[in-house]
Design an enzyme around this catalytic site. Sequence first.
Site, mmCIF file in Angstrom:
data_model
loop_
_atom_site.group_PDB
_atom_site.id
_atom_site.type_symbol
_atom_site.label_atom_id
_atom_site.label_comp_id
_atom_site.label_asym_id
_atom_site.label_seq_id
_atom_site.Cartn_x
_atom_site.Cartn_y
_atom_site.Cartn_z
ATOM 1 N N GLU A 79 0.597 -0.504 0.209
ATOM 2 C CA GLU A 79 -0.023 0.032 0.369
ATOM 3 C C GLU A 79 0.776 1.355 0.258
ATOM 4 O O GLU A 79 0.416 2.330 0.052
ATOM 5 C CB GLU A 79 -0.896 -0.264 0.600
ATOM 6 C CG GLU A 79 -2.152 -1.234 0.914
ATOM 7 C CD GLU A 79 -3.128 -1.010 1.162
ATOM 8 O OE1 GLU A 79 -4.596 -1.175 1.692
ATOM 9 O OE2 GLU A 79 -2.566 -0.734 3.441
ATOM 10 N N HIS A 100 -7.199 0.684 10.073
ATOM 11 C CA HIS A 100 -9.085 0.075 10.005
ATOM 12 C C HIS A 100 -9.421 0.318 11.146
ATOM 13 O O HIS A 100 -10.286 -0.585 11.526
ATOM 14 C CB HIS A 100 -8.441 -1.375 9.275
ATOM 15 C CG HIS A 100 -7.417 -1.662 8.363
ATOM 16 N ND1 HIS A 100 -6.977 -2.362 7.869
ATOM 17 C CD2 HIS A 100 -6.995 -0.497 7.099
ATOM 18 C CE1 HIS A 100 -6.341 -2.772 6.252
ATOM 19 N NE2 HIS A 100 -6.412 -1.348 6.477
ATOM 20 N N TYR A 125 -13.917 20.580 13.977
ATOM 21 C CA TYR A 125 -12.833 20.715 14.089
ATOM 22 C C TYR A 125 -13.334 19.582 12.204
ATOM 23 O O TYR A 125 -12.155 19.517 11.853
ATOM 24 C CB TYR A 125 -12.770 19.258 15.260
ATOM 25 C CG TYR A 125 -12.760 20.367 16.848
ATOM 26 C CD1 TYR A 125 -12.113 21.570 16.465
ATOM 27 C CD2 TYR A 125 -13.645 20.295 16.950
ATOM 28 C CE1 TYR A 125 -12.665 21.643 17.824
ATOM 29 C CE2 TYR A 125 -14.717 21.545 18.376
ATOM 30 C CZ TYR A 125 -13.783 21.471 18.942
ATOM 31 O OH TYR A 125 -13.731 22.560 20.169
ATOM 32 N N HIS A 165 -13.171 -0.731 3.671
ATOM 33 C CA HIS A 165 -11.213 -0.557 3.744
ATOM 34 C C HIS A 165 -11.458 -0.188 5.099
ATOM 35 O O HIS A 165 -10.236 -0.689 5.489
ATOM 36 C CB HIS A 165 -10.769 -0.416 1.971
ATOM 37 C CG HIS A 165 -9.079 -0.664 2.417
ATOM 38 N ND1 HIS A 165 -8.415 -0.973 1.236
ATOM 39 C CD2 HIS A 165 -8.025 -0.816 3.004
ATOM 40 C CE1 HIS A 165 -6.945 -1.112 2.205
ATOM 41 N NE2 HIS A 165 -7.291 -0.920 3.207
#
Length: 212
Positions: A79, A100, A125, A165
Amino acid sequence: MSDFAKVEQSLREEMTRIASSFFQRGYATGSAGNLSLLLPDGNLLATPTGSCLGNLDPQRLSKVAADGEWLSGDKPSKEVLFHLALYRNNPRCKAVVHLHSTWSTALSCLQGLDSSNVIRPFTPYVVMRMGNVPLVPYYRPGDKRIAQDLAELAADNQAFLLANHGPVVCGESLQEAANNMEELEETAKLIFILGDRPIRYLTAGEIAELRS
């Protein structure tokens, strides 16, 4: 030890500390998630493939060139390709955190999300730390299309949700990226806590004031 070597060692230790903090507080489990940062020489320091964020060795972190070549340390995660895409397309991005984490990942699995911005602002925020949070379609982890889609979105955004994901967040430092990631996770948690209750969203004027 040269000044550059001292800086690199400090950054290695910082990455290990921040990664461990994520793991200890339940933001990361098993070998899920990866972190990276840009070194002063333009190379990339990243967590290795299959590594547990709670048990990293600073000296075994992966060093990767700007073109993706593995230079030293343990093998980098596949990744790392999308980390590189973010660095190449957003000069403000100096560090990337991908987790994750429970609430953000749960949010990424919902149908009917606005792909241009999955979180309609209801706290200041969200606006100040993240701005818009676009959704990247689902691809198998490691698919090159994740990097391609993030490259297209990178210039105007610093937080993203990969469908089914998890979250990806940038920062001008690793600590800033970590702070932004935590803000995203807590905001996702609030979305589920609020559920179907009527939410008082920020007005366009309030959002503009925060961005000014």
